[in-house]
Design an enzyme around this catalytic site. Structure first.
Site, PDB file in Angstrom:
ATOM      1  N   GLU A 105       0.779  -1.116   0.076  1.00  0.00           N
ATOM      2  CA  GLU A 105      -0.093   0.006   0.012  1.00  0.00           C
ATOM      3  C   GLU A 105       0.821   1.210   0.021  1.00  0.00           C
ATOM      4  O   GLU A 105       0.686   2.449  -0.610  1.00  0.00           O
ATOM      5  CB  GLU A 105      -1.064   0.089   1.147  1.00  0.00           C
ATOM      6  CG  GLU A 105      -1.955  -1.187   1.049  1.00  0.00           C
ATOM      7  CD  GLU A 105      -3.088  -1.263   2.376  1.00  0.00           C
ATOM      8  OE1 GLU A 105      -2.369  -1.539   3.459  1.00  0.00           O
ATOM      9  OE2 GLU A 105      -4.120  -1.413   2.183  1.00  0.00           O
ATOM     10  N   GLU A 125      -3.850  -9.558   3.627  1.00  0.00           N
ATOM     11  CA  GLU A 125      -4.643  -9.472   4.994  1.00  0.00           C
ATOM     12  C   GLU A 125      -5.480 -10.329   5.256  1.00  0.00           C
ATOM     13  O   GLU A 125      -5.696 -10.640   6.266  1.00  0.00           O
ATOM     14  CB  GLU A 125      -5.289  -7.902   4.665  1.00  0.00           C
ATOM     15  CG  GLU A 125      -4.151  -6.900   4.963  1.00  0.00           C
ATOM     16  CD  GLU A 125      -3.469  -6.419   3.888  1.00  0.00           C
ATOM     17  OE1 GLU A 125      -3.371  -7.281   2.693  1.00  0.00           O
ATOM     18  OE2 GLU A 125      -2.866  -5.227   3.653  1.00  0.00           O
TER      19      GLU A 125
HETATM   20  C1  3H9 Z   1      -1.527  -5.082   7.033  1.00  0.00           C
HETATM   21  O1  3H9 Z   1      -0.553  -4.551   6.494  1.00  0.00           O
HETATM   22  C2  3H9 Z   1      -2.568  -4.216   7.340  1.00  0.00           C
HETATM   23  C3  3H9 Z   1      -2.594  -2.881   6.574  1.00  0.00           C
HETATM   24  O2  3H9 Z   1      -3.315  -3.297   5.037  1.00  0.00           O
HETATM   25  C4  3H9 Z   1      -3.446  -1.730   6.812  1.00  0.00           C
HETATM   26  C5  3H9 Z   1      -3.051  -1.357   8.344  1.00  0.00           C
HETATM   27  C6  3H9 Z   1      -3.816   0.050   8.683  1.00  0.00           C
HETATM   28  N1  3H9 Z   1       4.578  -7.447  11.701  1.00  0.00           N
HETATM   29  O3  3H9 Z   1       7.791 -15.410   9.148  1.00  0.00           O
HETATM   30  P1  3H9 Z   1       9.285 -15.049   9.636  1.00  0.00           P
HETATM   31  C7  3H9 Z   1       8.242 -11.028  12.070  1.00  0.00           C
HETATM   32  S1  3H9 Z   1      -1.524  -6.481   7.815  1.00  0.00           S
HETATM   33  C8  3H9 Z   1       5.143  -7.681  12.659  1.00  0.00           C
HETATM   34  O4  3H9 Z   1       9.778 -15.995  10.488  1.00  0.00           O
HETATM   35  P2  3H9 Z   1      10.197 -15.580   6.716  1.00  0.00           P
HETATM   36  C9  3H9 Z   1       7.848 -12.425  12.370  1.00  0.00           C
HETATM   37  O5  3H9 Z   1       6.722 -12.498  13.588  1.00  0.00           O
HETATM   38  C10 3H9 Z   1       0.165  -7.318   7.443  1.00  0.00           C
HETATM   39  N2  3H9 Z   1       6.159  -8.896  12.689  1.00  0.00           N
HETATM   40  O6  3H9 Z   1      10.404 -14.937   8.165  1.00  0.00           O
HETATM   41  C11 3H9 Z   1       9.241 -13.037  12.828  1.00  0.00           C
HETATM   42  O7  3H9 Z   1       9.375 -12.484  14.171  1.00  0.00           O
HETATM   43  P3  3H9 Z   1      10.268 -13.428  15.175  1.00  0.00           P
HETATM   44  C12 3H9 Z   1       0.151  -7.629   6.077  1.00  0.00           C
HETATM   45  C13 3H9 Z   1       6.342  -9.366  11.553  1.00  0.00           C
HETATM   46  O8  3H9 Z   1      11.221 -14.771   6.073  1.00  0.00           O
HETATM   47  C14 3H9 Z   1       9.983 -12.150  11.888  1.00  0.00           C
HETATM   48  O9  3H9 Z   1       9.304 -11.190  11.428  1.00  0.00           O
HETATM   49  N3  3H9 Z   1       1.517  -8.555   5.923  1.00  0.00           N
HETATM   50  C15 3H9 Z   1       5.433  -8.925  10.429  1.00  0.00           C
HETATM   51  O10 3H9 Z   1       9.737 -16.720   6.516  1.00  0.00           O
HETATM   52  C16 3H9 Z   1      10.389 -13.132  10.604  1.00  0.00           C
HETATM   53  O11 3H9 Z   1       9.447 -13.665  10.074  1.00  0.00           O
HETATM   54  C17 3H9 Z   1       1.493  -9.769   6.321  1.00  0.00           C
HETATM   55  O12 3H9 Z   1       0.633 -10.586   6.562  1.00  0.00           O
HETATM   56  C18 3H9 Z   1       4.739  -7.845  10.435  1.00  0.00           C
HETATM   57  N4  3H9 Z   1       3.819  -7.620   9.340  1.00  0.00           N
HETATM   58  O13 3H9 Z   1       8.907 -14.575   6.061  1.00  0.00           O
HETATM   59  C19 3H9 Z   1       2.737 -10.339   6.115  1.00  0.00           C
HETATM   60  N5  3H9 Z   1       6.088  -9.880   9.309  1.00  0.00           N
HETATM   61  O14 3H9 Z   1      11.685 -13.565  14.336  1.00  0.00           O
HETATM   62  C20 3H9 Z   1       3.213 -11.455   7.340  1.00  0.00           C
HETATM   63  C21 3H9 Z   1       6.815 -10.649  10.091  1.00  0.00           C
HETATM   64  O15 3H9 Z   1      10.326 -12.734  16.236  1.00  0.00           O
HETATM   65  N6  3H9 Z   1       4.598 -11.828   7.118  1.00  0.00           N
HETATM   66  N7  3H9 Z   1       7.032 -10.289  11.282  1.00  0.00           N
HETATM   67  O16 3H9 Z   1       9.751 -14.581  15.016  1.00  0.00           O
HETATM   68  C22 3H9 Z   1       4.773 -12.910   6.551  1.00  0.00           C
HETATM   69  O17 3H9 Z   1       4.234 -13.425   5.699  1.00  0.00           O
HETATM   70  C23 3H9 Z   1       6.246 -13.264   6.527  1.00  0.00           C
HETATM   71  O18 3H9 Z   1       6.689 -13.090   7.981  1.00  0.00           O
HETATM   72  C24 3H9 Z   1       7.527 -12.849   5.689  1.00  0.00           C
HETATM   73  C25 3H9 Z   1       8.859 -13.168   6.177  1.00  0.00           C
HETATM   74  C26 3H9 Z   1       7.052 -13.353   4.181  1.00  0.00           C
HETATM   75  C27 3H9 Z   1       7.561 -11.174   5.957  1.00  0.00           C
END
Ligand code: 3H9
Length: 696
Positions: A105, A125
């Site tokens: 976004e 999301e």
């Molecule tokens: C959104 O954006 C809403 C908006 O539209 C509107 C808002 C108003 N936040 O998965 P990993 C942490 S909703 C906080 O092990 P990988 C994760 O917990 C969001 N923390 O690595 C982990 O922490 P820890 C939309 C986050 O390489 C560390 O990063 N976005 C977030 O296998 C490493 O992650 C998503 O849904 C976050 N957003 O995968 C994306 N993302 O080391 C969600 C990650 O302490 N994330 N962490 O355990 C993912 O799909 C995967 O984490 C990603 C990396 C592909 C990014």
């Protein structure tokens, strides 16, 4: 400015670099830093463009999920996005790694987007029970059209840069350092005197049949709300002026933020990551793994061998004779062909796996160099013990000896060897190269580095590995046995298997217990009932109607009939007309007057049985934490992700309400519905399962 956003000036371009490891989530500080950075760039004389770029491994992985559920703090992300887009400067985003959710976004609020060839974009999301809430549902349709936007937003799927380019989501692809490439691109745009290009000013895209789309997405989501709601948000982008569409999106986002489904899915997101973090094993190195052995090449053994080959391990598979070994090779080859078809491996990789990495043998001596051996033979203690005796003889010192048993006593298996510390349970789920769950069953004597090796193998195979203690059925099958009994009791008392399946499918399960039994094979549960019968408490109620089906040779899908009948080659059946007469005969013989059950009551009883047994499993230490149970049910048993797992469901219901249910049901059957001591304890202390998760 703050320490999350670095500001640098390169000629007439200002660079705002996000520095919020590990994935540049848009926390409160990042949002504030972006606002201040835009202010600074606009006040910086001579600056004509702003480059947004992420430090580390990603552009931006989205809003900071850890902030969800807390009071939102200003500046809010939609305002940050609008602020970026409205800037009089030319704004460019250079995207590498992932740009997800709020990350995409932010990029869509820039005027131009350049990305690395391996960049991944998405609006995931819906996997968190939400919709994009910072303009994604309004801007994406304007750049990519309604069809592409609906596809990306309702499925949450990630799109690679080349596809994003073809969709018009990004403008250019180039490999190299994201900041250097972004700078060159921004300068080239300035040189060409390219105009600002706010997406909000682009024309609204063409409409589709919204109601039909909404209904289709709702059906596919099996009760999940957010994907269907996303259709309405995209509809707003077509039917409303941009600002009104943004407001509509924001209202829907806020509404979803308050739902149980959002809580369930975010629990699942964090639990999936927490499950492999093992207190007590920090600093313990796993044993080296290059070659594994598999004993038995049936469906399970072949699936395990396939998973190991796909992860790059060498595999030596033992079968009792050459013909059976060749049949196993055929199964593995078919599994790998599936992986090739889905684009997971190349033809060369498949050939190398079958011709070089896989060895078939009939003599256990071939396992002398294996680092880990997984036994997947017939579920019978004597057979398993014989296998382990031979493994004990031939395997090198330090080799891990694993059993894939789904319920037998792994302590007893280990005791039959001279190296009990090296023995572990690795319980895969069929088909083992597809199903994500792996129960790592730890005995009284398994050494910590063997446990660490089990988890390392799980990670390498791409599994969600969960630690389980030894008991009949470990975590998953033990709980399954209980909730299946609850379904059985409801059938005896008046519900039909078909009503139960339908009610649970409505709740969100991939399948109800009777359709699932047909898929697994009714003979499996029949064998289990026979095994358990001599040890059964006289107060336990067990229906006999399923035995009658088995006695008639109806084992479910594989024989064309079970609870349902199946047309040749079909996986979805129609209710078997003979089933109700078998059940009615049994009710009559037992003197039961059938009563009606509502769908809500069916779900409540089924879930109460599941959560109560899950509480017992945690209370006894078979599962370390409630979230471990949740992940087992989610990844191995088709539990709806949007409820987070049975114990998250229990927390959302409220533990006093769950306990009240169990106590009410116990008035009919005090033996089956005995409340779990942990459930009683948590209620009396005013705590819930998540409090235990937090305590580790
Ligand atoms: C959104 O954006 C809403 C908006 O539209 C509107 C808002 C108003 N936040 O998965 P990993 C942490 S909703 C906080 O092990 P990988 C994760 O917990 C969001 N923390 O690595 C982990 O922490 P820890 C939309 C986050 O390489 C560390 O990063 N976005 C977030 O296998 C490493 O992650 C998503 O849904 C976050 N957003 O995968 C994306 N993302 O080391 C969600 C990650 O302490 N994330 N962490 O355990 C993912 O799909 C995967 O984490 C990603 C990396 C592909 C990014």
């Amino acid at each position: 400015m703050n320490d999350k956003i670095a500001y640098a000036r390169h000629g007439n371009v200002a660079v705002l670099r996000l520095e919020n490891p590990p994935v540049n989530a848009l926390s409160h500080a990042v949002r504030g830093g972006l606002m201040a950075g835009m202010d600074r760039a606009e006040a910086d004389t001579g600056v004509r463009a702003v480059l947004l770029v992420g430090a580390g491994r990603a552009f931006i992985a989205g809003a900071d999920i850890k902030e969800f559920g807390k009071t939102p703090l200003e500046p809010h992300l939609p305002d940050v996005c609008n602020r970026i887009e409205a800037s009089p400067l030319l704004v460019v985003a250079s995207m590498h790694g992932v740009s997800l959710g709020g990350g995409l976004e932010v990029a869509l609020s820039a005027h131009y987007r350049i990305a690395q060839p391996d960049a991944r974009l998405g609006l995931p999301e819906v996997h968190l029970g939400l919709i994009p809430g910072a303009g994604g549902t309004q801007r994406l349709p304007r750049v990519a059209g309604v069809e592409a936007a609906l596809d990306m937003i309702t499925t949450g799927r990630h799109v690679m840069a080349p596809e994003a380019l073809a969709m018009g989501v990004i403008d250019q692809i180039e490999a190299g350092d994201p900041e250097a490439i972004g700078l060159a691109y921004a300068k080239a745009l300035l040189y060409e005197e390219a105009a600002r290009r706010p997406v909000s000013e682009m024309p609204a895209p063409a409409p589709v049949d919204w109601d039909a789309r909404y209904a289709a997405v709702l059906r596919k989501g099996r009760g999940q709300i957010s994907p269907a709601q996303a259709v309405r948000a995209v509809q707003a982008s077509v039917e409303m002026p941009f600002d009104a569409g943004l407001k509509a999106e924001r209202a829907m986002f806020r509404e979803l933020m308050e739902t149980d489904q959002r809580q369930g899915m975010i629990h699942a997101f964090f639990a999936e990551r927490a499950v492999s973090n093992l207190p007590g094993l920090e600093g313990i190195a796993p044993r080296a793994l290059t070659g594994v052995g598999v004993i038995g090449g049936g469906t399970m053994g072949a699936g395990i061998a396939t998973a190991a080959l796909l992860s790059g391990l060498r595999v030596c598979l033992i079968e009792r004779d050459t013909a059976v070994a060749e049949a196993a090779r055929g199964r593995i080859s078919a599994n790998l062909a599936g992986a090739l078809k889905r684009g997971k491996i190349s033809q060369e990789q498949q050939d190398a796996m079958l011709d070089h990495a896989l060895v078939l043998a009939t003599d256990y001596a071939a396992l002398k160099d294996a680092d880990l051996v997984i036994e997947a033979v017939f579920e019978e203690m004597a057979t398993k013990k014989t296998v382990f005796k031979q493994l004990d003889k031939v395997c090198k010192p330090g080799a891990v000896l694993a059993t894939n048993t789904s319920y037998l006593d792994v302590n007893e298996i280990a005791a039959g060897t001279s190296r009990a510390g090296d023995v572990i349970g690795l319980h895969f789920f069929s088909p083992a190269h597809v199903m994500k769950l792996l129960e790592v069953v730890v005995t009284d004597q398994t050494t910590p580095d063997v446990v660490a090796t089990g988890f390392a193998l799980g990670k390498r195979l791409g599994k969600v590995a969960v630690r389980a203690g030894v008991c009949d059925g470990f975590i998953g099958n033990r709980i399954l046995n209980t909730y299946r009994s609850a379904a059985d009791h409801m059938v005896l008392d008046g519900a039909s298997p078909f009503q139960i399946d339908a009610a649970l499918a409505d709740f969100g399960f991939a399948m109800g217990p009777f359709a699932m039994a047909d898929l697994a094979g009714l003979d499996i549960a029949w064998a289990m009932r026979k095994r358990r019968a001599p040890h059964l408490d006289s107060r336990a109620r067990v229906g006999k109607y399923a035995d009658r089906l088995c006695e008639a040779g109806h084992f479910g899908q594989k024989t064309g009939a079970g609870f349902y009948t199946y047309e040749q080659g079909q996986r979805v059946g129609t209710p078997n007309p003979d089933v109700m007469s078998l059940i009615e005969a049994e009710r009559a013989a037992r003197g039961i007057t059938p009563r009606d059950f509502t769908d809500a009551e069916i779900t409540r009883r089924y879930m109460a049985a599941m959560a109560n047994e899950a509480a017992r499993v945690v209370g006894e230490g078979i599962a370390r934490r409630p979230l471990d149970v949740d992940m087992v049910l989610l990844f191995g048993y088709g539990f709806p992700r949007f409820w987070g797992g049975p114990l998250k469901w229990a927390d959302l219901l409220g533990l006093p309400a769950l306990l009240a249910d169990v106590e009410r049901f116990a008035q009919e059957d005090v033996f089956f519905w005995e409340p779990a001591p942990l459930l009683q304890q948590l209620v009396s202390e005013g705590r819930n399962f998540d409090d235990l998760n937090k305590a580790g």
